[in-house]
Design an enzyme around this catalytic site. Structure first.
Site, PDB file in Angstrom:
ATOM      1  N   TYR A 265      -2.583  -0.663  10.421  1.00 25.58           N
ATOM      2  CA  TYR A 265      -2.618  -0.960   8.986  1.00 25.58           C
ATOM      3  C   TYR A 265      -1.349  -0.463   8.309  1.00 25.58           C
ATOM      4  O   TYR A 265      -0.743  -1.166   7.505  1.00 25.58           O
ATOM      5  CB  TYR A 265      -3.858  -0.315   8.377  1.00 25.58           C
ATOM      6  CG  TYR A 265      -4.076  -0.642   6.917  1.00 25.58           C
ATOM      7  CD1 TYR A 265      -4.584  -1.887   6.532  1.00 25.58           C
ATOM      8  CD2 TYR A 265      -3.810   0.297   5.922  1.00 25.58           C
ATOM      9  CE1 TYR A 265      -4.808  -2.183   5.203  1.00 25.58           C
ATOM     10  CE2 TYR A 265      -4.024   0.010   4.592  1.00 25.58           C
ATOM     11  CZ  TYR A 265      -4.529  -1.228   4.232  1.00 25.58           C
ATOM     12  OH  TYR A 265      -4.735  -1.519   2.916  1.00 25.58           O
TER      13      TYR A 265
ATOM     14  N   SER B 250       0.848  -1.189   0.000  1.00 26.08           N
ATOM     15  CA  SER B 250       0.000   0.000   0.000  1.00 26.08           C
ATOM     16  C   SER B 250       0.882   1.237   0.000  1.00 26.08           C
ATOM     17  O   SER B 250       2.089   1.164   0.279  1.00 26.08           O
ATOM     18  CB  SER B 250      -0.886  -0.011   1.254  1.00 26.08           C
ATOM     19  OG  SER B 250      -1.507   1.234   1.456  1.00 26.08           O
TER      20      SER B 250
END
Length: 278
Positions: free
Chosen positions: A174, A161
């Site tokens: 995350y 990501s």
């Protein structure tokens, strides 16, 4: 358009009950691969597999908990019976949780009444998010990579990501997990380099999904303040589409196109990672 040929390759995809990874599965099937769609929600995976079969592809759905090695092994054993052993593994399972998300971007000395701060984050929520993303990549790799050793064109693709490059506010678990996946991708690429398994990752920019829609849009459909920040820091000035990831996914796992590409984390982000904001 570049033509990728995955004829008779067996592609295993975790998290394939979701919209994004199911798009990957369809792209591989269209390119001739036999695809195994794994998800904790087997019904969601089966719906996506049925769509592929209705279009003439070869697809099977399996229930799989990527945090339980026995569950992954059970899925692997059934895949071998139905299709054979994996040539390509897509580690697509992941996600975030409100329990691991702060309400505030910056901690202040005052004005924090009824605000969930860093100090209020739930321990179990943090563990779940980190484990789902990182262990949910490591454990399937342990199970499926054994079958890939020495195979021609064997490849593993992880999903990192933008958080893997620069952490976003509000989502520390995350962000940390995605940074770990980027690092793990490089580690695996080195570790498996003598047994003919290439390992790379994509790092998607900002796409609208069911998971993040509430963060990006108000109930009336207008962008939230967070969405406007994202768009103002994305040089292309828009959110990405799931289809725009497919070129990178297929390229990185195509032995003909990228046989000497190993240990790369490829941003597909409209320029977000390259932009300093100035």
């Amino acid at each position: 358009m570049i033509k990728h040929d995955f004829k008779d390759k067996i592609v295993v995809l975790t998290g394939a009950g979701g919209v994004l990874i199911s798009q990957f599965a369809k792209a591989y099937a269209d390119a001739g691969a036999k695809v195994a769609l794994l998800d904790l929600n087997r019904e969601a995976a089966k719906r996506n597999a049925d769509e592929i079969k209705a279009s003439g592809g070869i697809a099977f759905a399996y229930e799989c908990n990527v945090l339980k090695k026995q569950s992954i092994t059970d899925a692997r054993n059934q895949i071998e019976k139905d299709l054979g052993t994996a040539d390509i593994l897509i580690n697509g399972a992941g996600g975030n949780s409100p329990k691991a998300t702060t309400d505030n971007e910056f901690h202040e000395e005052t004005g924090l009444e009824d605000v969930k701060t860093f100090f209020d984050l739930d321990e179990e929520g943090i563990s779940f998010v980190f484990n789902l993303n990182f262990l949910g990549t490591l454990l399937p790799t342990q199970v499926f990579a054994k079958d890939m050793i020495g195979k021609k064109g064997a490849s593993i693709l992880n999903v990192s990501s933008m958080n893997g490059f620069t952490p976003l506010t509000k989502i520390p678990a995350y962000s940390g997990a995605k940074a770990a996946i980027s690092n793990f991708t490089e580690w695996l690429a080195v570790h498996f380099s003598h047994v003919n398994i290439r390992v790379n990752a994509i790092a998607p920019g900002f796409l609208v999904s069911n998971q993040n829609r509430g963060l990006l849009f108000n109930e009336d459909g207008t962008p939230t303040a967070r969405a406007n920040k994202i768009l103002s820091n994305t040089p292309m000035g828009r959110f990405g589409e799931a289809e725009e990831l497919l070129g990178g996914v297929l390229y990185l796992t195509d032995e003909t196109a990228s046989s000497f590409v190993n240990g790369v984390v490829l941003p597909i982000d409209g320029g977000f990672n390259a932009y300093s904001g100035v």
